[in-house]
Design an enzyme around this catalytic site. Structure first.
Site, PDB file in Angstrom:
ATOM      1  N   ASP A 127       0.875  -1.172  -0.362  1.00 53.31           N
ATOM      2  CA  ASP A 127      -0.203   0.326   0.235  1.00 53.31           C
ATOM      3  C   ASP A 127       1.340   1.232   0.353  1.00 53.31           C
ATOM      4  OD1 ASP A 127      -1.794   1.461   0.187  1.00 53.31           O
ATOM      5  OD2 ASP A 127      -2.478   1.159   2.257  1.00 53.31           O
ATOM      6  N   SER A 186      -2.734 -10.013   1.547  1.00 58.47           N
ATOM      7  CA  SER A 186      -2.410 -10.356   3.640  1.00 58.47           C
ATOM      8  C   SER A 186      -1.852 -11.340   4.035  1.00 58.47           C
ATOM      9  CB  SER A 186      -4.576 -10.346   3.655  1.00 58.47           C
ATOM     10  OG  SER A 186      -5.872 -10.621   3.929  1.00 58.47           O
TER      11      SER A 186
HETATM   12  N1  AR6 Z   1       5.305  -5.477  -4.761  1.00 54.80           N
HETATM   13  C1  AR6 Z   1       5.003  -6.515  -4.724  1.00 54.80           C
HETATM   14  N2  AR6 Z   1       4.634  -6.790  -3.927  1.00 54.80           N
HETATM   15  C2  AR6 Z   1       4.606  -5.858  -2.029  1.00 54.80           C
HETATM   16  C3  AR6 Z   1       5.724  -4.942  -2.670  1.00 54.80           C
HETATM   17  C4  AR6 Z   1       5.847  -4.628  -3.530  1.00 54.80           C
HETATM   18  N3  AR6 Z   1       6.162  -3.284  -4.432  1.00 54.80           N
HETATM   19  N4  AR6 Z   1       5.263  -4.702  -1.231  1.00 54.80           N
HETATM   20  C5  AR6 Z   1       5.539  -5.235   0.086  1.00 54.80           C
HETATM   21  N5  AR6 Z   1       4.553  -6.395  -0.915  1.00 54.80           N
HETATM   22  P1  AR6 Z   1       1.524  -5.763   2.900  1.00 54.80           P
HETATM   23  P2  AR6 Z   1      -1.379  -6.831   3.723  1.00 54.80           P
HETATM   24  C6  AR6 Z   1       4.173  -7.903  -1.000  1.00 54.80           C
HETATM   25  O1  AR6 Z   1       1.411  -5.684   4.053  1.00 54.80           O
HETATM   26  O2  AR6 Z   1      -1.262  -8.382   4.121  1.00 54.80           O
HETATM   27  C7  AR6 Z   1      -0.485  -2.019   5.191  1.00 54.80           C
HETATM   28  O3  AR6 Z   1      -0.072  -1.222   5.621  1.00 54.80           O
HETATM   29  C8  AR6 Z   1       4.470  -8.407   0.535  1.00 54.80           C
HETATM   30  O4  AR6 Z   1       5.915  -9.141   1.137  1.00 54.80           O
HETATM   31  O5  AR6 Z   1       2.171  -5.625   1.967  1.00 54.80           O
HETATM   32  O6  AR6 Z   1      -2.821  -7.557   3.226  1.00 54.80           O
HETATM   33  C9  AR6 Z   1      -1.813  -1.394   4.609  1.00 54.80           C
HETATM   34  O7  AR6 Z   1      -2.830  -0.509   4.762  1.00 54.80           O
HETATM   35  C10 AR6 Z   1       3.440  -9.609   0.807  1.00 54.80           C
HETATM   36  O8  AR6 Z   1       3.331 -10.769   0.125  1.00 54.80           O
HETATM   37  O9  AR6 Z   1      -0.236  -6.222   3.018  1.00 54.80           O
HETATM   38  C11 AR6 Z   1      -2.653  -2.361   5.515  1.00 54.80           C
HETATM   39  O10 AR6 Z   1      -2.592  -1.665   7.491  1.00 54.80           O
HETATM   40  C12 AR6 Z   1       2.161  -9.084   0.387  1.00 54.80           C
HETATM   41  O11 AR6 Z   1       2.725  -7.686  -0.393  1.00 54.80           O
HETATM   42  C13 AR6 Z   1      -2.280  -3.553   5.265  1.00 54.80           C
HETATM   43  O12 AR6 Z   1      -0.644  -3.332   5.066  1.00 54.80           O
HETATM   44  C14 AR6 Z   1       1.405  -8.492   1.225  1.00 54.80           C
HETATM   45  O13 AR6 Z   1       1.619  -7.546   2.191  1.00 54.80           O
HETATM   46  C15 AR6 Z   1      -2.495  -4.839   5.193  1.00 54.80           C
HETATM   47  O14 AR6 Z   1      -2.117  -6.084   5.025  1.00 54.80           O
END
Ligand code: AR6
Length: 165
Positions: free
Chosen positions: A33, A116
């Site tokens: 995000d 997630s």
């Molecule tokens: N490109 C692709 N994947 C990514 C990137 C990127 N640039 N950066 C991280 N990931 P998360 P959630 C992957 O924590 O669990 C936020 O604060 C990461 O390695 O981003 O759904 C939101 O505002 C993981 O595999 O999302 C919410 O509050 C995946 O993205 C909360 O986090 C999801 O990790 C959502 O948590």
């Protein structure tokens, strides 16, 4: 078309839409995000402000602004609470509603992060199975469906699960 697995920064992908793993406020956060908001620029936050948030499992759409992608579909996956709060269904809904919104906006190519499975702690293998199940249901309606993984562990997991189909 076949589901593609790509290890990449989702903000760099040149597709019609990338999906954001957001929170219910839609006002930004960490993880993917944060990366999407940084890359899209401040206009994305302004566009999100008027959406009045998003329920878990639902999805909303904005332009991609400075991203290569034309659209961002913001969805909210469930926080993992041990599996007793319908997390599996809610995660499926997040993918399903993102696809539905993509279809109504004429989107043909779409990339998803592993929703997630970061801050929200959903177990990776079950999350990947749910993601792939949803992707399979929409395979015929898109030119490209990309599972955009960020690390080698997720790459190996998706490759293994897709090979088993
Ligand atoms: N490109 C692709 N994947 C990514 C990137 C990127 N640039 N950066 C991280 N990931 P998360 P959630 C992957 O924590 O669990 C936020 O604060 C990461 O390695 O981003 O759904 C939101 O505002 C993981 O595999 O999302 C919410 O509050 C995946 O993205 C909360 O986090 C999801 O990790 C959502 O948590």
């Amino acid at each position: 078309m076949a589901i593609e697995v790509l290890q990449a920064d989702i903000t760099r992908l040149d597709v019609d839409a990338i999906v954001n793993a957001a929170n219910t406020s839609l006002l930004g956060g960490g993880g993917v995000d944060g990366a999407i908001h940084r890359a899209a620029g401040p206009q994305l936050l302004a566009a999100c402000r008027v959406l009045n948030g998003c329920e878990t499992g639902e999805a909303k759409i904005t332009p991609g602004f400075n991203l290569p992608a034309r659209w961002v579909i913001h969805t909210v996956g469930p926080v993992w609470h041990g599996g007793v709060r319908q997390e599996a269904q809610l995660l499926f809904n997040a993918y399903d509603n993102s696809f539905q919104l993509a279809l109504t906006n004429g989107i043909k190519s779409i990339a998803f992060p592993c929703i997630s499975t970061g801050v929200y702690r959903f177990p990776k293998t079950e999350a990947a199975r749910i993601a792939i199940k949803a992707m399979q249901q929409y395979q015929d309606k898109f030119s490209r469906i990309i599972a955009c993984v960020f690390n080698g562990e997720d790459l190996a997991l998706y490759q293994k699960l897709l090979a088993e189909l």
